[in-house]
Scaffold this active site. Sequence first.
Site, PDB file in Angstrom:
ATOM      1  N   THR A 324      58.310  21.636   8.535  1.00 35.54           N
ATOM      2  CA  THR A 324      58.373  20.062   8.700  1.00 35.54           C
ATOM      3  C   THR A 324      58.932  19.429   7.451  1.00 35.54           C
ATOM      4  OG1 THR A 324      57.373  17.834   9.359  1.00 35.54           O
ATOM      5  CG2 THR A 324      56.288  19.405   7.856  1.00 35.54           C
ATOM      6  N   HIS A 376      42.023  27.765   7.099  1.00 34.76           N
ATOM      7  CA  HIS A 376      40.897  28.877   6.278  1.00 34.76           C
ATOM      8  C   HIS A 376      40.218  29.737   6.882  1.00 34.76           C
ATOM      9  CE1 HIS A 376      40.117  30.384   2.559  1.00 34.76           C
ATOM     10  NE2 HIS A 376      39.821  29.353   1.799  1.00 34.76           N
TER      11      HIS A 376
END
Length: 405
Positions: A324, A376
């Site tokens: 993006t 994560h």
Amino acid sequence: MATEIKAPVFPESVADGTIATWHKQPGEAVSRDEVICDIETDKVVLEVVAPADGTIVTIIKGEGDTVLSAEVIAQFEEGVVSGAAATEAVQGEAKVEQAAANTQAGAAPVVERAQQVQDQAPAVRKALTETGIAAADVAGTGRGGRITKEDVSNHQTKPAIPAAAPLSVAVGERIEKRVPMTRLRKRVAERLLAATQETAMLTTFNEVNMKPIMEMRAQYKDAFEKRHGARLGFMSFFVKAATEALKRYPAVNASIDGDDIVYHGYYDIGVAVSSERGLVVPVLRNTDRMNYAEVENGIRDFAYKARDGKLGIEDMTGGTFTITNGGTFGSLLSTPILNTPQTAILGMHKIQERPMAVNGQVEILPMMYLALSYDHRLIDGKEAVGFLVTIKELLEEPAKLILDL
């Protein structure tokens, strides 16, 4: 004999849609392949066209109604113009002829205004006639610049500011406007909220010296465009650098499916594009097999499709990684949100000249901050940082990228 007009067959990933706009009303004559209705889904807006020349007899699903795949939304009669439509056409012609005959006393403006109103959909024509607003004075926000009922209503509520006259809104008055979310905007909101709540999202940052790419682009952009018919932009460098980094860090190209990790042996990179209806992410397929011109042409085509509302569901299905670019809007630094079920997203930002220490000397360099948000649960900090540093190194030494070093 009336025939059925049905909603398109939706892909498996789309459960239903919402009728966004009826461009034609019962009794109106339509031409073959003319757009008569827009259906908004969670991902794209689908157009329903007339199967032949004829007339819409009955609308079964109105604006705002939910429709299922291949569900009947209207009845259509081929080759027949209803009495109401014929009468309306005759009356419209009579009005224009009468206006043309009255050339004295300002007939020409009357003809023009009558024609402008006549060119609109029935509901819009009615609203313009009742309010006395000229069609030319209303800014259309519908497809192709068409005027909608809401446009007429919004035009009415705008405070008038005549020359040397007081404002029509009382001092201290605070105006509010409440409108429902579009289906696409609602779906985007749900996905972004889910990404923040259902993933262990973390972001790591770095910066890249854009001078080498800018110099290469300045040197070869004219020859590149002449050879390939495409502008050489920055995005192709980022797509190719990300693809190479994904090869080196497979976890960043993976996704989580329940208790399983799915490692993808292909590289489909989504490029976030802002459209009038909301954020969409069309996907470039097999970017490891694409050259720079193919990447640039692909992104350009997506931008045109997004602008015209022509992106298909197939354009946005899948994707293993997303890029993006908030820099196009002037963003210097931001934290992109994951495009689930993907596990990472790269954020580009504005190129800003800054003083940098180079070999003990201060130089002014065009720098860009990069941000990598990652899940994560799957990607450790070491992998995330290594992935982002790889992109940085490939962009700062584009020869390595081109020579596959």
